[in-house]
Design a protein around this motif. Structure first.
Motif, PDB file in Angstrom:
ATOM      1  N   LEU A   1       0.887  -1.137   0.101  1.00 21.36           N
ATOM      2  CA  LEU A   1      -0.013  -0.006   0.057  1.00 21.36           C
ATOM      3  C   LEU A   1       0.806   1.110  -0.110  1.00 21.36           C
ATOM      4  CD1 LEU A   1      -2.895   1.116   0.180  1.00 21.36           C
ATOM      5  CD2 LEU A   1      -2.622   0.986   2.612  1.00 21.36           C
ATOM      6  N   ALA A   2       0.502   1.993  -1.113  1.00 21.87           N
ATOM      7  CA  ALA A   2       1.464   3.249  -1.113  1.00 21.87           C
ATOM      8  C   ALA A   2       0.721   4.529  -0.706  1.00 21.87           C
ATOM      9  CB  ALA A   2       2.062   3.346  -2.694  1.00 21.87           C
ATOM     10  N   GLY A   3      -0.590   4.529  -0.983  1.00 23.57           N
ATOM     11  CA  GLY A   3      -1.404   5.672  -0.633  1.00 23.57           C
ATOM     12  C   GLY A   3      -2.768   5.325  -0.863  1.00 23.57           C
ATOM     13  N   PHE A   4      -3.675   6.391  -0.441  1.00 20.18           N
ATOM     14  CA  PHE A   4      -5.152   6.232  -0.880  1.00 20.18           C
ATOM     15  C   PHE A   4      -5.891   7.606  -0.777  1.00 20.18           C
ATOM     16  CE2 PHE A   4      -5.068   6.474   4.033  1.00 20.18           C
ATOM     17  CZ  PHE A   4      -6.278   7.326   4.143  1.00 20.18           C
ATOM     18  N   ALA A   5      -6.942   7.735  -1.111  1.00 17.74           N
ATOM     19  CA  ALA A   5      -7.817   8.856  -1.636  1.00 17.74           C
ATOM     20  C   ALA A   5      -9.175   8.562  -1.588  1.00 17.74           C
ATOM     21  CB  ALA A   5      -7.145   9.651  -2.739  1.00 17.74           C
ATOM     22  N   VAL A   6     -10.034   9.370  -0.880  1.00 21.30           N
ATOM     23  CA  VAL A   6     -11.509   9.172  -0.537  1.00 21.30           C
ATOM     24  C   VAL A   6     -12.231  10.397  -0.826  1.00 21.30           C
ATOM     25  CG1 VAL A   6     -13.189   8.706   1.145  1.00 21.30           C
ATOM     26  CG2 VAL A   6     -10.788   7.871   1.452  1.00 21.30           C
ATOM     27  N   LEU A   7     -13.324  10.157  -1.605  1.00 17.40           N
ATOM     28  CA  LEU A   7     -14.139  11.489  -2.137  1.00 17.40           C
ATOM     29  C   LEU A   7     -15.713  11.142  -1.586  1.00 17.40           C
ATOM     30  CD1 LEU A   7     -14.682  13.790  -3.965  1.00 17.40           C
ATOM     31  CD2 LEU A   7     -15.289  12.172  -5.782  1.00 17.40           C
ATOM     32  N   ASP A   8     -16.210  11.889  -1.210  1.00 13.25           N
ATOM     33  CA  ASP A   8     -17.507  11.946  -0.527  1.00 13.25           C
ATOM     34  C   ASP A   8     -18.371  12.564  -1.749  1.00 13.25           C
ATOM     35  OD1 ASP A   8     -20.170  12.447  -0.021  1.00 13.25           O
ATOM     36  OD2 ASP A   8     -19.719  12.969   2.068  1.00 13.25           O
ATOM     37  N   LEU A   9     -18.689  11.576  -2.803  1.00 15.56           N
ATOM     38  CA  LEU A   9     -19.784  11.846  -4.192  1.00 15.56           C
ATOM     39  C   LEU A   9     -20.734  12.544  -3.861  1.00 15.56           C
ATOM     40  CD1 LEU A   9     -18.940   8.474  -5.776  1.00 15.56           C
ATOM     41  CD2 LEU A   9     -18.199  10.976  -6.704  1.00 15.56           C
ATOM     42  N   ALA A  10     -21.494  12.615  -2.685  1.00 13.43           N
ATOM     43  CA  ALA A  10     -22.756  13.167  -2.371  1.00 13.43           C
ATOM     44  C   ALA A  10     -22.385  14.543  -2.407  1.00 13.43           C
ATOM     45  CB  ALA A  10     -23.379  12.558  -1.162  1.00 13.43           C
ATOM     46  N   SER A  11     -21.198  15.094  -1.784  1.00 15.34           N
ATOM     47  CA  SER A  11     -21.029  16.275  -1.600  1.00 15.34           C
ATOM     48  C   SER A  11     -19.893  17.177  -2.562  1.00 15.34           C
ATOM     49  CB  SER A  11     -20.671  16.827  -0.100  1.00 15.34           C
ATOM     50  OG  SER A  11     -19.259  16.179   0.140  1.00 15.34           O
ATOM     51  N   GLY A  12     -19.140  16.256  -2.871  1.00 13.16           N
ATOM     52  CA  GLY A  12     -17.891  16.755  -3.566  1.00 13.16           C
ATOM     53  C   GLY A  12     -16.749  16.964  -2.797  1.00 13.16           C
ATOM     54  N   GLU A  13     -16.663  16.477  -1.792  1.00 17.15           N
ATOM     55  CA  GLU A  13     -15.553  16.906  -0.764  1.00 17.15           C
ATOM     56  C   GLU A  13     -14.371  15.785  -1.015  1.00 17.15           C
ATOM     57  OE1 GLU A  13     -14.385  17.776   3.767  1.00 17.15           O
ATOM     58  OE2 GLU A  13     -16.582  16.912   3.527  1.00 17.15           O
ATOM     59  N   VAL A  14     -13.401  16.186  -1.244  1.00 13.05           N
ATOM     60  CA  VAL A  14     -11.959  15.325  -1.182  1.00 13.05           C
ATOM     61  C   VAL A  14     -11.926  15.122   0.272  1.00 13.05           C
ATOM     62  CG1 VAL A  14      -9.761  14.935  -1.751  1.00 13.05           C
ATOM     63  CG2 VAL A  14     -11.278  16.049  -3.481  1.00 13.05           C
ATOM     64  N   ASP A  15     -12.126  13.949   0.833  1.00 14.66           N
ATOM     65  CA  ASP A  15     -12.146  13.663   2.198  1.00 14.66           C
ATOM     66  C   ASP A  15     -10.556  13.119   2.599  1.00 14.66           C
ATOM     67  OD1 ASP A  15     -12.839  11.137   4.509  1.00 14.66           O
ATOM     68  OD2 ASP A  15     -13.560  13.287   4.758  1.00 14.66           O
ATOM     69  N   ALA A  16      -9.826  12.680   1.643  1.00 15.13           N
ATOM     70  CA  ALA A  16      -8.558  12.317   2.203  1.00 15.13           C
ATOM     71  C   ALA A  16      -7.657  11.913   0.730  1.00 15.13           C
ATOM     72  CB  ALA A  16      -8.415  10.848   3.022  1.00 15.13           C
ATOM     73  N   VAL A  17      -6.313  12.376   1.022  1.00 15.54           N
ATOM     74  CA  VAL A  17      -5.327  11.956  -0.190  1.00 15.54           C
ATOM     75  C   VAL A  17      -4.062  11.830   0.776  1.00 15.54           C
ATOM     76  CG1 VAL A  17      -3.895  12.363  -1.980  1.00 15.54           C
ATOM     77  CG2 VAL A  17      -6.357  13.400  -1.824  1.00 15.54           C
ATOM     78  N   PHE A  18      -3.668  10.543   0.958  1.00 17.32           N
ATOM     79  CA  PHE A  18      -2.447  10.392   2.143  1.00 17.32           C
ATOM     80  C   PHE A  18      -1.574   9.371   1.015  1.00 17.32           C
ATOM     81  CE2 PHE A  18      -5.665  11.502   5.065  1.00 17.32           C
ATOM     82  CZ  PHE A  18      -5.145  12.356   5.680  1.00 17.32           C
ATOM     83  N   VAL A  19      -0.342   9.658   1.341  1.00 16.81           N
ATOM     84  CA  VAL A  19       0.652   8.730   0.855  1.00 16.81           C
ATOM     85  C   VAL A  19       1.681   8.300   1.802  1.00 16.81           C
ATOM     86  CG1 VAL A  19       2.530   8.606  -0.996  1.00 16.81           C
ATOM     87  CG2 VAL A  19       0.524   9.822  -1.470  1.00 16.81           C
ATOM     88  N   GLU A  20       2.067   7.044   1.935  1.00 16.87           N
ATOM     89  CA  GLU A  20       2.868   6.435   2.843  1.00 16.87           C
ATOM     90  C   GLU A  20       4.430   7.225   2.692  1.00 16.87           C
ATOM     91  OE1 GLU A  20       4.253   4.346   5.633  1.00 16.87           O
ATOM     92  OE2 GLU A  20       2.571   3.320   4.843  1.00 16.87           O
ATOM     93  N   PRO A  21       4.959   7.679   3.759  1.00 14.27           N
ATOM     94  CA  PRO A  21       6.054   8.617   3.696  1.00 14.27           C
ATOM     95  C   PRO A  21       7.157   8.338   2.876  1.00 14.27           C
ATOM     96  CG  PRO A  21       5.125   8.637   5.750  1.00 14.27           C
ATOM     97  CD  PRO A  21       4.393   7.696   5.115  1.00 14.27           C
ATOM     98  N   ALA A  22       7.476   6.923   2.868  1.00 16.50           N
ATOM     99  CA  ALA A  22       8.541   6.348   1.963  1.00 16.50           C
ATOM    100  C   ALA A  22       8.169   6.490   0.430  1.00 16.50           C
ATOM    101  CB  ALA A  22       8.768   4.933   2.424  1.00 16.50           C
ATOM    102  N   TYR A  23       6.938   6.638   0.236  1.00 13.98           N
ATOM    103  CA  TYR A  23       6.673   6.866  -1.204  1.00 13.98           C
ATOM    104  C   TYR A  23       6.358   8.266  -1.873  1.00 13.98           C
ATOM    105  CZ  TYR A  23       6.159   1.793  -1.315  1.00 13.98           C
ATOM    106  OH  TYR A  23       6.078   0.249  -1.185  1.00 13.98           O
ATOM    107  N   GLN A  24       6.454   9.152  -1.002  1.00 15.88           N
ATOM    108  CA  GLN A  24       5.892  10.570  -1.149  1.00 15.88           C
ATOM    109  C   GLN A  24       7.223  11.233  -2.227  1.00 15.88           C
ATOM    110  OE1 GLN A  24       5.618  12.681   2.572  1.00 15.88           O
ATOM    111  NE2 GLN A  24       3.716  11.403   3.202  1.00 15.88           N
ATOM    112  N   GLY A  25       6.626  12.166  -2.855  1.00 14.44           N
ATOM    113  CA  GLY A  25       7.241  13.012  -3.690  1.00 14.44           C
ATOM    114  C   GLY A  25       7.316  12.392  -5.032  1.00 14.44           C
TER     115      GLY A  25
END
Length: 166
Positions: free
Chosen positions: A66-90
């Protein structure tokens, strides 16, 4: 090789610990240690599992890790999360995850995305086409206020075609 795919319930146990590592590594230069500790100690919200089960989340994997994940609330359009494992950042993983969310949103007719960007992520979202709306203090459910920037992005219309995935 990096692959992005829809997150599943089987991914849930690994998502929040990744988020916690990312917050501790990426936000430490922008927030006091007491804020980081309270923020990173919070339990996952129930909405995380709900959004994953609704097909509103994506994970990035490299060689089955697992290198990262992102979550979207489709009902509202809110990007709830975008996270990347520190070793994979950049390495462009957050960009790829965000593009995946944009394609998902466009496919569901969402015309505008918005989010509260942590201070360390503002430049990233600006490069991705999000516009600053206002500085704010995000009322985190742990009871603390987190300095952030409210941002939004108007997505291209369906006739413009989807944002390409790399």
């Amino acid at each position: 090789m990096l692959i992005c795919r829809a997150a599943t319930a089987a991914d849930l146990a690994a998502l929040w610990p990744l988020r916690t590592r990312a917050v501790r590594a990426s936000c430490a230069a922008h927030y006091p240690a007491t804020v980081i500790e309270t923020w990173s100690a919070s339990a996952p919200p129930a909405s995380l599992a709900e959004l994953v089960n609704l097909g509103s989340a994506v994970v990035a994997e490299e060689d089955s890790a697992l290198a990262g994940f992102a979550v979207l609330d489709l009902a509202s359009g809110e990007v709830d999360a975008v996270f990347v494992e520190p070793a994979y950042q950049g390495r462009g993983i957050a960009r790829d995850l965000l593009r995946w969310l944009e394609v998902l949103a466009q496919g569901r007719g969402v015309q505008r995305l918005f989010l509260s960007a942590s201070l360390n992520a503002v430049a990233f979202y600006e490069r991705a086409g999000f516009m600053r709306v206002r500085d704010e203090v995000y009322a985190h459910r742990s009871g603390i206020g987190i300095a952030s920037v409210f941002m939004e992005k108007v997505l291209s219309s369906a006739c413009d075609g989807p944002v390409p995935l790399k």
